[in-house]
Scaffold this motif. Structure first.
Motif, short mmCIF file in Angstrom:
data_model
loop_
_atom_site.label_atom_id
_atom_site.label_comp_id
_atom_site.label_asym_id
_atom_site.label_seq_id
_atom_site.Cartn_x
_atom_site.Cartn_y
_atom_site.Cartn_z
N THR A 38 29.15 40.98 40.50
CA THR A 38 28.93 40.17 41.71
C THR A 38 29.79 38.92 41.70
OG1 THR A 38 26.63 40.95 41.82
CG2 THR A 38 27.19 38.99 43.10
N ILE A 39 29.88 38.28 40.53
CA ILE A 39 30.73 37.09 40.40
C ILE A 39 32.19 37.45 40.58
CG2 ILE A 39 31.52 35.32 38.77
CD1 ILE A 39 28.68 35.35 37.58
N ASP A 40 32.59 38.58 40.02
CA ASP A 40 33.99 39.01 40.08
C ASP A 40 34.42 39.37 41.50
OD1 ASP A 40 36.42 39.48 38.75
OD2 ASP A 40 36.05 41.63 38.76
N LEU A 41 33.45 39.71 42.36
CA LEU A 41 33.76 40.07 43.74
C LEU A 41 34.01 38.87 44.64
CD1 LEU A 41 31.26 43.03 44.33
CD2 LEU A 41 33.75 43.17 44.17
N THR A 42 33.71 37.67 44.14
CA THR A 42 33.95 36.48 44.96
C THR A 42 35.45 36.26 45.10
OG1 THR A 42 33.92 35.00 43.04
CG2 THR A 42 31.80 35.41 44.16
N ALA A 43 35.82 35.53 46.13
CA ALA A 43 37.24 35.29 46.40
C ALA A 43 37.89 34.38 45.37
CB ALA A 43 37.41 34.69 47.79
N THR A 44 37.10 33.47 44.81
CA THR A 44 37.67 32.45 43.92
C THR A 44 37.70 32.88 42.47
OG1 THR A 44 36.88 30.72 45.41
CG2 THR A 44 37.53 30.05 43.20
N ALA A 45 36.57 33.40 41.97
CA ALA A 45 36.45 33.70 40.54
C ALA A 45 36.96 35.10 40.21
CB ALA A 45 35.00 33.56 40.11
N ASP A 46 37.76 35.17 39.17
CA ASP A 46 38.28 36.45 38.68
C ASP A 46 37.95 36.54 37.19
OD1 ASP A 46 39.62 38.82 38.30
OD2 ASP A 46 41.60 37.89 38.18
N VAL A 97 39.65 22.96 41.97
CA VAL A 97 39.42 24.25 41.31
C VAL A 97 37.99 24.33 40.80
CG1 VAL A 97 40.05 25.67 39.32
CG2 VAL A 97 41.83 24.58 40.68
N GLY A 98 37.53 23.27 40.13
CA GLY A 98 36.17 23.27 39.60
C GLY A 98 35.12 23.42 40.68
N SER A 99 35.30 22.70 41.79
CA SER A 99 34.33 22.77 42.89
C SER A 99 34.31 24.16 43.53
CB SER A 99 34.66 21.71 43.95
OG SER A 99 34.57 20.42 43.40
N LEU A 100 35.49 24.75 43.71
CA LEU A 100 35.56 26.07 44.33
C LEU A 100 34.88 27.12 43.45
CD1 LEU A 100 39.21 26.14 45.73
CD2 LEU A 100 37.11 26.17 47.06
N ILE A 101 35.18 27.09 42.15
CA ILE A 101 34.58 28.08 41.25
C ILE A 101 33.07 27.89 41.17
CG2 ILE A 101 34.39 28.75 38.82
CD1 ILE A 101 37.38 28.37 38.55
#
Length: 392
Positions: A71-79, A132-136
């Motif tokens: 689920t986390i990996d499917l977000t646009a920001t986090a890989d 970056v920190g805020s987006l993740i």
């Protein structure tokens, strides 16, 4: 004696010859600004940072923990690019910059879910890079909340609770949020539209100071004034017209690139955007004239111009809002044309604000145009007195 018109044209022709005689002029007015444009356009052309590397410390190693990671990996920001085995390894990776965050899933994650307890998922993220920190953190938080609500919903449905009732129970208060003016969180609209004019104002200011200051450094100021038949106004206007035309063309080019090719929203008045660009160029040229008069030594004038131009972004109120600054500090934002330019640009591009809202910043931009008139007598005096010539 030449007529005023002929003397003005003579000054113009003289400056064009000076500009064509040195590559430095071409470098300052065309090549470097275009290279700066290309650099920042390429830098922010993606619009929004995506697929930022994060690591996972999965102590549970169950299907539930793997579903959360997916689920986390499917977000646009986090890989999810790395799996670490302990916190020491995670800390080392964060320090080296291998990834921007570490998500820690506890070893009792699945057990607590089945016991209707609340397992804690920890997100260590690098907020030294605030954007970056805020987006993740935002995307990871959203992903964990979505996963948690999904577990809660399935549990309630298995107990026979109607779906509508279960949905209300897991989310009793629904927030209907609307992102205004930049709904896609496009950083090109936010940063490129700021850094492109910032780069341009640096060249506008520096080239204006250099064009005037070099006359005194090279001892040609007397000849310059004589060509204008003793009129400092004709001397300045004839000298600076080629620069003004170049800068205005570059401002128009910048706006065409932003609005036509990168589809920056243009919700307001086009004529006001054009007028704003025109006044922006003239305001920084006026400031350049003022600095060249106050600091006759070319080296000092260029140094002051560089410091002044570098402070433009700091006092723009874009990243740290005026309302949060000390009023005394925020007041200094008025002494930078960029602050007023940016106000008008954002109002007329993203916000679709009424034209009346832009009247005050327009007035401030026009006030900068009065600065040269305060130093005209000194500039003329400097042209007539060789004591000012030859200074570094």
């Amino acid at each position: 004696m030449q007529t005023p018109n002929r003397s003005w044209i003579a000054v113009l022709n003289r400056e064009v010859k000076r500009m064509s005689s040195k590559r430095l002029y071409l470098l300052m007015t065309v090549i470097l600004p275009l290279l700066a444009f290309g650099f920042f356009i390429a830098l922010f052309s993606q619009g929004k940072p995506t697929n930022l590397p994060v690591a996972v410390l999965d102590k549970d190693q169950t299907s539930n923990s793997k579903d959360l990671i997916e689920t986390i990996d499917l977000t646009a920001t986090a890989d999810v690019t790395d799996y670490v085995t302990n916190l020491k390894e995670a800390k080392a990776g964060l320090k080296k910059g291998d990834f921007y965050a570490v998500i820690v899933i506890p070893d009792d994650f699945r057990k607590k879910i089945y016991r209707n307890q609340q397992p804690g998922v920890i997100n260590y993220y690098n907020n030294a890079y605030m954007v970056v920190g805020s987006l993740i953190n935002s995307d990871v938080t959203r992903a964990v909340n979505t996963f948690s609500k999904g577990i809660n919903l399935q549990t309630r449905l298995k107990k026979g609770q109607p779906q509508k009732t279960a949905m209300v129970a897991i989310n009793p208060i629904a927030l209907d949020g609307h992102k205004l003016f930049n709904p896609y969180l496009n950083y090109f609209y936010y940063l490129a539209t700021t850094f492109l004019p910032i780069m341009l104002l640096i060249f506008i200011l520096m080239s204006t100071v250099y064009a005037i200051g070099s006359e005194y450094k090279q001892g040609t100021a007397g000849e310059w004034l004589k060509t204008a038949n003793g009129s400092i106004i004709r001397a300045l206007s004839g000298k600076l017209l080629p620069y003004a035309l170049i800068w205005f063309i570059l401002m128009l080019f910048m706006n065409i690139v932003m609005f036509r090719f990168f589809h920056t929203p243009l919700n307001g008045e086009v004529w006001l955007i054009v007028l704003n660009a025109f006044l922006f160029v003239l305001a920084y040229m006026a400031m350049g004239i003022f600095i060249a008069a106050i600091f006759p030594a070319l080296r000092m004038g260029l140094s002051v111009a560089s410091i002044y131009s570098a402070l433009a972004f700091t006092f723009s109120g874009l990243t740290f809002p005026y309302i949060a600054m000390y009023k005394f500090v925020a007041f200094f934002g008025n002494f930078f044309p960029f602050s007023h330019y940016l106000h008008i640009f954002l109002d007329q591009s993203l916000r679709d604000a009424p034209v009346a809202v832009s009247f005050e910043p327009l007035l401030y931009l026009n006030l900068f145009l009065l600065l040269p008139f305060a130093v005209l007598p000194k500039l003329k005096k400097m042209c007539l007195q060789p004591a000012y010539w030859g200074k570094l």
